[in-house]
Scaffold this active site. Structure first.
Site, PDB file in Angstrom:
ATOM      1  N   GLU A 294       0.835  -1.207   0.000  1.00 46.72           N
ATOM      2  CA  GLU A 294       0.000   0.000   0.000  1.00 46.72           C
ATOM      3  C   GLU A 294       0.872   1.260   0.000  1.00 46.72           C
ATOM      4  O   GLU A 294       1.825   1.361   0.772  1.00 46.72           O
ATOM      5  CB  GLU A 294      -0.896  -0.003   1.235  1.00 46.72           C
ATOM      6  CG  GLU A 294      -1.807   1.210   1.343  1.00 46.72           C
ATOM      7  CD  GLU A 294      -2.582   1.233   2.650  1.00 46.72           C
ATOM      8  OE1 GLU A 294      -3.580   1.969   2.719  1.00 46.72           O
ATOM      9  OE2 GLU A 294      -2.194   0.503   3.593  1.00 46.72           O
TER      10      GLU A 294
ATOM     11  N   LYS B 139      -9.466   2.933  -3.486  1.00 51.09           N
ATOM     12  CA  LYS B 139     -10.000   2.380  -2.236  1.00 51.09           C
ATOM     13  C   LYS B 139     -11.396   2.924  -1.944  1.00 51.09           C
ATOM     14  O   LYS B 139     -11.618   4.137  -1.930  1.00 51.09           O
ATOM     15  CB  LYS B 139      -9.041   2.702  -1.090  1.00 51.09           C
ATOM     16  CG  LYS B 139      -9.369   2.007   0.228  1.00 51.09           C
ATOM     17  CD  LYS B 139      -8.292   2.316   1.267  1.00 51.09           C
ATOM     18  CE  LYS B 139      -8.565   1.603   2.587  1.00 51.09           C
ATOM     19  NZ  LYS B 139      -7.537   1.927   3.601  1.00 51.09           N
TER      20      LYS B 139
ATOM     21  N   CYS C 149      -5.737  -2.672   2.347  1.00 55.68           N
ATOM     22  CA  CYS C 149      -5.669  -2.582   3.803  1.00 55.68           C
ATOM     23  C   CYS C 149      -6.998  -2.905   4.481  1.00 55.68           C
ATOM     24  O   CYS C 149      -7.511  -4.007   4.411  1.00 55.68           O
ATOM     25  CB  CYS C 149      -5.144  -1.200   4.196  1.00 55.68           C
ATOM     26  SG  CYS C 149      -4.699  -1.035   5.947  1.00 55.68           S
TER      27      CYS C 149
END
Length: 533
Positions: A274, A352, A410
């Protein structure tokens, strides 16, 4: 001595908050921590002390205080490590999560007042499971402390999640807690006690038998095609990455590690973690860096998946995240990942969709911009915009076969419905990029990695998990780790990842169990509303 011991125990039990706090303690330590610690079975009885203390609590004030104290201790034990990234944000996270955790107990209080304690106990698994799902549908949800997540490392007891999802695991645990309490409360009928014990034994045996069959079938079926994947763990301190290292040094470290991994390997995918590229590499002024990455991908002759901050132009007054000034234009910033191919062509990008409340984005700030003042920046990281599309990325294997994969960034792995969306759209395996270095050597990263197992089990998809500082590993379709790097070390991990195309019952019907629970809870609420106690 025995008399003194019994007297001390009696005095302790008489304290109004002892039993609620005992439940909070048991719940907190039942959740995954470090790999060597296995206290998961405590979740099977953790709610019993709290529920026992609430049996004769008729007034709402004391009922609420006991419930909230229990949930507050639970959240504090399970989530204290969030404070290592942002102290104020961590305190707020624990406080807000504890309030949301009390909601099913408040509904339980309503049932108790209308229909009696035992009837309310029977409704509790439906109430709690339905609420867990409903809570995760809005932006304030942390989603971390779903009851079923406590069993993530107990692989023999959670394989049925491919049918029910984590929601079924939550329901199973809640039902078992209720049965334990009913057994404790039963004073008259020996036959009733025997019946309860038999049901409890069945509830323990059924997951074990199901898991035995799953593991046997998995061992026999070794025909799935595979792709060779390298996970690069650069081990860069996250604060240093954002505030200290320049683009040249960051890319140099990544190039060096990746170059080592491609020697002597027929890799089909390389993954960086990430925000491995911690700057807006797609901006025009950063084109030399983007060209550099493309050249390296061509040299390695292997597709590269990497995390990076992305930016897109936005129109004035549109819903957006942090604005980035560049060449007189306005951009919305995203926590994103991109897939680059050695043959060139368009970059595949995923942005995301689920952002950490207050840490990455203040919920609903697109509607109320003044809320931005409540964000808690981690080295300048805050106010990301929300992605809108669950993009399934694709590349071609060495033997010319198309491969489709999901990339989870994540915290998104906490949301089972989102992961199942990728799989329904054709993803044959899961990738996850994360940066858990914010949480030091606490058990936060291990807890996160444990919960990821459930996403593999629910969808029967293997996972390649690439972390900046660890935990970097590969999970198979049963959630078992079969390759893992040391923690907080620069390393590259290479393994074969099996590709799957079958769809599990859970993947096809991800919301079935919570919807049924909400429906039954609603019917029971209507019955309780018209029933005289």
């Amino acid at each position: 001595m025995n008399g003194a011991y019994r007297g001390a125990l009696s005095r302790l039990l008489s304290k109004p908050f002892f039993l609620p706090l005992l439940s909070g303690l048991l719940l907190g330590i039942s959740f995954p921590t470090w790999p060597a610690v296995h206290l998961e079975p405590l979740a099977w009885i953790a709610l019993v002390p709290l529920l026992l203390s609430l049996e004769h609590e008729e007034r709402f004030g004391p009922f609420f205080r006991k419930s909230w104290m229990s949930m507050l201790l639970f959240c504090l034990i399970a989530l204290w490590w969030v404070c290592l990234a942002t102290f104020v944000g961590g305190i707020l996270t624990v406080f807000v999560q504890s309030l949301f955790s009390v909601v099913p107990l408040v509904v339980f209080y309503y049932f108790k007042k209308r229909a009696g304690f035992r009837s309310a106990l029977l409704a509790l698994p439906f109430i709690w499971t339905g609420w867990e799902w409903a809570y995760m549908q809005q932006d304030f949800s942390l989603g971390w402390l779903t009851f079923g997540n406590s069993q993530a490392n107990l692989l023999w007891m959670v394989q049925y999640a491919d049918v029910t999802g984590v929601w079924g695991v939550s329901f199973w645990l809640l039902t078992f807690n209720v049965l334990v309490l009913l057994l404790f409360m039963e004073k008259e009928s020996f036959q009733v006690k025997v019946g309860i014990v038999m049901v409890m034994l069945v509830m323990i045996a059924t997951p074990l038998l199901y898991a035995r069959q799953v593991f046997r079938n998995t061992a026999l079926d070794n025909t799935s095609p595979k792709v060779r994947v390298a996970l690069v763990q650069p081990d860069i301190d996250p604060h240093e990455k954002w505030d200290g290292l320049g683009p040249e040094e960051t890319l140099s470290r990544l190039y060096s590690l990746t170059g080592q991994s491609v020697r002597g390997e027929r890799l089909e995918l390389i993954i960086w973690p990430e925000t491995a590229i911690p700057f807006y590499i797609r901006l025009p002024e950063n084109k030399p860096y983007m060209d550099s990455v493309r050249r390296m991908v061509m040299r390695w002759n292997t597709p590269l998946l990497t995390g990076f901050p992305d930016e897109v132009p936005v129109f004035p007054n549109s819903a957006r995240g942090e604005a980035v000034a560049a060449s007189g234009a306005e951009y919305a910033a995203y926590n994103a990942s991109m897939l680059l191919h050695p043959a060139g062509g368009p970059v595949q990008i995923y942005r995301k969709m689920r952002l950490v409340p207050f840490g990455e984005r203040v919920p609903y700030s697109e509607y109320f911009p003044w809320l931005e003042r409540l964000s808690f920046s981690m080295s300048g990281i805050s106010s990301w915009a929300k992605g809108r599309e669950a993009t399934v990325m694709h590349f071609t294997s060495r033997d010319g076969q198309p491969v489709r994969m999901a990339n989870i960034i994540c915290y998104e792995s906490i949301f089972p419905g989102q992961v199942s969306t990728f799989v329904r759209r054709g993803a044959q395996f899961l990738t996850l990029v994360t940066n858990d270095g914010w949480y030091g050597t606490s058990y936060g990263p291990w807890q996160h990695a444990a919960i990821d197992r459930l996403r593999c089990i629910e969808n029967r998809r293997a996972m390649a998990r690439c972390a900046n500082t660890g935990v970097t590993l590969f999970y198979d379709i049963c959630g078992r780790s079969y390759a893992e790097t040391p923690w907080w070390q620069q390393s590259v991990l290479t393994a074969d990842v099996p590709l799957e195309s079958r769809i599990t019952f859970y993947t096809a019907h991800p919301d079935l169990v919570p919807h049924v629970c909400l429906g039954i809870a609603g019917v029971l609420a209507l019955v309780a509303a018209v029933r005289k106690r």
